[in-house]
Design a protein around this motif. Structure first.
Motif, PDB file in Angstrom:
ATOM      1  N   LEU A  22       0.932  -1.209  -0.135  1.00 38.92           N
ATOM      2  CA  LEU A  22      -0.347  -0.125   0.124  1.00 38.92           C
ATOM      3  C   LEU A  22       0.531   1.391   0.298  1.00 38.92           C
ATOM      4  CD1 LEU A  22      -2.944   0.700   2.062  1.00 38.92           C
ATOM      5  CD2 LEU A  22      -1.218   2.407   2.011  1.00 38.92           C
ATOM      6  N   ARG A  23       2.087   0.909   0.968  1.00 35.87           N
ATOM      7  CA  ARG A  23       2.722   2.745   0.893  1.00 35.87           C
ATOM      8  C   ARG A  23       3.410   2.387  -0.769  1.00 35.87           C
ATOM      9  NH1 ARG A  23       5.399  -0.057   5.421  1.00 35.87           N
ATOM     10  NH2 ARG A  23       4.000   0.241   6.770  1.00 35.87           N
ATOM     11  N   GLN A  24       4.052   1.825  -1.732  1.00 39.41           N
ATOM     12  CA  GLN A  24       4.768   1.891  -2.461  1.00 39.41           C
ATOM     13  C   GLN A  24       3.994   2.162  -3.231  1.00 39.41           C
ATOM     14  OE1 GLN A  24       6.325  -1.559  -2.991  1.00 39.41           O
ATOM     15  NE2 GLN A  24       7.503  -1.402  -1.751  1.00 39.41           N
ATOM     16  N   SER A  25       2.366   2.446  -3.380  1.00 40.82           N
ATOM     17  CA  SER A  25       0.831   3.537  -4.212  1.00 40.82           C
ATOM     18  C   SER A  25       0.604   4.279  -4.035  1.00 40.82           C
ATOM     19  CB  SER A  25       0.630   1.438  -3.985  1.00 40.82           C
ATOM     20  OG  SER A  25       0.668   0.698  -4.472  1.00 40.82           O
ATOM     21  N   LEU A  26       1.224   5.282  -2.588  1.00 37.38           N
ATOM     22  CA  LEU A  26       1.124   6.975  -2.772  1.00 37.38           C
ATOM     23  C   LEU A  26       1.066   7.410  -3.487  1.00 37.38           C
ATOM     24  CD1 LEU A  26       0.803   6.034   0.903  1.00 37.38           C
ATOM     25  CD2 LEU A  26      -0.731   6.532  -0.591  1.00 37.38           C
TER      26      LEU A  26
END
Lengths: 70, 164
Positions: A22-26
């Motif tokens: 999730l963090r890498q998709s922000l």
């Protein structure tokens, strides 16, 4: 569908993988702030008979670690 | 034994004095207290909301006031909070647990979440391609399992972004 991960990972590890994805998709600005949350700088040391064993990094750092004081 | 009978009759008496709320389907005047918490941030803290839509492991569900008590593991997916009227706010959560308590309280604990506006579709597409490359490649089974988990998350983000 992907409960095949149960053969390899604990639920905690699965949660951390999902959180990292999730963090890498922000968006870029949010991602920089969020990536700091993914850092684990934990070291642990097993003690036995009053003596400490080797200090082990839970997540080995990329660069050469400073030798911990005995 | 008689104390048990006394207790159960007291409970019956107590419940009859509680006014029965009338629940219409058109408008839900009752609200449920929502606490949506991350390890580093508390998005809602006992806030009164009308409805919360979550994507549980057993399927998508909407939670209204006075929901039956239950504990649901969450898939990586959307949590939609309808506070009042027709406005709703959406967050994409990476996973966690939603607990409906017996006293009209809902606690959602998630590991990582972000408002749906904070996601970048290009980043998701690139990450998904990377994950699919690892799945199709010849790494270890562990790496492939990790990539499969990530691919599921990226696909869930994509469907969340497209459905908004």
């Amino acid at each position: 569908m992907s409960s095949t991960w149960r053969a390899h990972f604990t639920f905690n590890r699965y949660s951390q993988i999902c959180a990292r994805a999730l963090r890498q998709s922000l968006k870029e600005s949010e991602r920089v702030k969020a990536e700091k949350r993914g850092l684990t700088a934990l070291r642990y040391q097993h003690w036995e008979h009053g003596e400490g064993g080797e200090q082990v990094y839970l997540v080995p750092p990329e660069d050469a670690p400073k030798a911990p004081a005995a | 034994m008689s104390s048990l009978r006394l207790l159960s009759s007291a409970v019956r008496r107590a419940s009859s004095t509680v006014p029965l709320g009338r629940r219409g389907y058109a408008e839900a005047a009752d609200k449920i207290k929502l606490s949506l918490a991350l390890p580093h941030q508390s998005i809602f803290s006992s806030a009164d909301v009308v409805q919360v839509n979550i994507s549980a492991a057993t399927g998508d569900m909407g939670i209204l006031a006075n929901h039956v008590a239950s504990i649901e593991p969450l898939r990586p997916g959307l949590v939609e909070v309808i506070e009042s009227g027709n406005t709703s706010k959406k967050w994409f959560v990476s996973g966690g647990f939603a607990t409906v308590h017996p006293n009209n309280k809902l606690t959602i604990n998630v590991v990582e979440a972000a408002p749906i506006e904070d996601f970048s579709p290009e980043a998701v597409r690139a990450n998904l391609q990377e994950a699919q490359r690892v799945i199709a490649g010849n790494g270890s089974e562990e790496d492939k399992a990790e990539a499969r988990i990530e691919a599921d998350v990226y696909e869930a983000i994509q469907s969340a972004l497209s459905s908004k």
